[in-house]
Structure formats: structure tokens, C-alpha cells
Design a protein around this motif. Sequence first.
Motif, PDB file in Angstrom:
ATOM      1  N   LYS A  31      11.920 -31.846 -55.135  1.00 28.74           N
ATOM      2  CA  LYS A  31      13.218 -32.377 -55.582  1.00 28.74           C
ATOM      3  C   LYS A  31      14.129 -31.290 -56.160  1.00 28.74           C
TER       4      LYS A  31
ATOM      5  N   LEU B 292       3.146 -34.035 -47.796  1.00 32.61           N
ATOM      6  CA  LEU B 292       3.849 -35.249 -48.237  1.00 32.61           C
ATOM      7  C   LEU B 292       3.087 -36.525 -47.869  1.00 32.61           C
TER       8      LEU B 292
ATOM      9  N   ARG C 150       6.155 -34.140 -53.814  1.00 36.00           N
ATOM     10  CA  ARG C 150       7.502 -34.713 -53.627  1.00 36.00           C
ATOM     11  C   ARG C 150       8.365 -34.375 -54.853  1.00 36.00           C
TER      12      ARG C 150
END
Length: 290
Positions: A286, A272, A282
Motif C-alpha cells: 500500500k 498476494l 498487501r
Amino acid sequence: MITIKKAVFPVAGLGTRFLPATKAVAKEMLTIVDKPLIQYAAEEAEKAGIDTLIFVVGRTKNSIIDHFDKAYELESELALRNKDELLKIVQDTVPTGVSCVFVRQPEALGLGHAVLCAEAIVGNEPFAVILPDDLIDNEGDNCIQQMIAVYDKYKASVIGTQTIDISESDKYGMVAGPKIEERLSMVDEIIEKPAPAEAPSDQAIVGRYILTPAIFDILKTTVRGAGGEIQLTDGIAALRKREEVYAYSFEGKRYDCGSKIGYLEATVDFALKHEELADEFRQFLKQFNV
Ligand code: UTP
């Protein structure tokens, strides 16, 4: 003047918690995103001004030796194909102005024994010990830089520590002693892997040490302790009777990459933050509604 010029990387352990990955591959060559653990550790030492990296290796660890050697064929091939950026990445693994020395620990007799194997190369000077499976991330001065600053002030051995949940004390060396200043205590008690009821505090030793050379003579007579291994913690307990020893609660986040969960946590956090990958990764994360 830089006082600590040598760092010992004990990397001869069996890595049983990571089997079967570590059957033929060194645990320290496992990668966090795109860099092996051992390289993060070497970079931490170099940034602290250390110019001699001493690797205590075991039988399955030849890839570590290769990693810090010149990769002649790969480099010529990349040069031929004008892959300049990749060439630089490969060349940068072997730091300029830093010597790499390799010592064999013939049998995995314990961390204390591994450190003793480096005696002839360290000689009679204070030195750092870095366990690469403890990956420590910090924005400012790195962990070993912070500890060298403590050594410079007190001219005594310094152990890196962090606060843990006391129920986990049987996984760590544990220390206790009076506070000297912010983040710094004297070591009065030190014990390897005590049961929670026997733990002297919630301060656990993490894989960073600055040690005076007096430790070597002590390790020569240190008997097998917890787990039947010659424990560095037992050696430091004896050192503590001769000289002052300090515990320093370093600034930074530590990942126990010798354990699967710590390794996964480091992988996610470092991905990240990775220049090329962060956005895409990222997005990928999700979808997990966990
Ligand atoms: P660990 O306690 O993590 O042991 O050692 P390990 O063998 O590497 O891994 P597990 O517990 O079986 O999964 C702490 C550090 O001390 C080194 C290891 O390489 C690691 O960096 N070590 C340990 C040695 O160099 N020699 C030894 O005899 C024991």
C-alpha cells in the motif's frame, strides 16, 4: 485410464538471462515465494496423473537432484525437534508413488536436443514436456491436465499456446492453422523466433507439450536452427509433415519466469495469494503509490 504417464523436464539450459544468480544455481531452483519453480512444475505433472518425472539436467543442476531426494539429516533433525509441519513440507517434495529419473544433457545444444536425451527413458509412448520457467496458474484443471484431455480425444501431439503481442514474436515459437473447436487449432505452420513481419499469427508456443514418440527419430536428424541450437520447434515442424499436430490455447495465467519481469510478476501475484503472507504483503504494498 491415464494415457500420459511420463513427463520430461528439460532443465539443462544456461539461464543466461538470470546471471549472475544462475552462475552456480539452477534457474529452476529460483523460488516463487517459498517453492522452487521446479516443484510447481512437478506438482502440475503429478496432479495430471503422471507417475514418472524425467529431469534432463546439466552441470550446475545438482540441487534439482537433491531437491527430489530424501533429505535424511534434515528430516531426522526436524523429527527430533517435533517440527511436524515442517517435516511434512520437506517430505512432500518427494511425491509418493512417483519415480524421479535424472538424465544428463552433456552440452546445452538446445531444447530439441534436451528432449532427445530422455528418449531411452520415455520409450515408445506419448509423453509430456514441461518447461518449469513457464509457470502457469489456473483455478481449474491445470495446463497439462487440459492438454492430456485434448490428446485423449485426438490421439496426436498437442502444443500449448497463448496469444501474444506480435511485436514479441522473435522470442517465441509461433504457430498458425485452422480452428477445430474452442481453444483448439490444427498446426499448419510452425516457426521458431520469427521476426514480427514473418510471424504466421499471434499464437505463441508456451512451455507445455504432449508429444508422440515419433519426435525422437526426427530430433536425431534435426539440424541447428535459431540461435545455433537444436530447436524442438523445428522437430515439431518435421513431425507435422508426418502426423497431425494440434495447438491448444490453454486456460490459465502464464508467467515467463525465465525473464526477470515475469519472475517478479509471479512473485507478487503468488505472495498476494499466499495463506500466511497475503494480508501482511498487501499492507506492505500500500505504501507504493506507483
Ligand atoms: P531457454 O530458452 O529459457 O534457455 O530454454 P535457458 O538457457 O534456460 O535460459 P536463457 O535464455 O539463457 O536465460 C527453455 C527451456 O529449455 C531448457 C531450459 O533449461 C529451459 O527449461 N534447455 C534449453 C535445455 O534443457 N537444454 C538446452 O540446451 C537448452
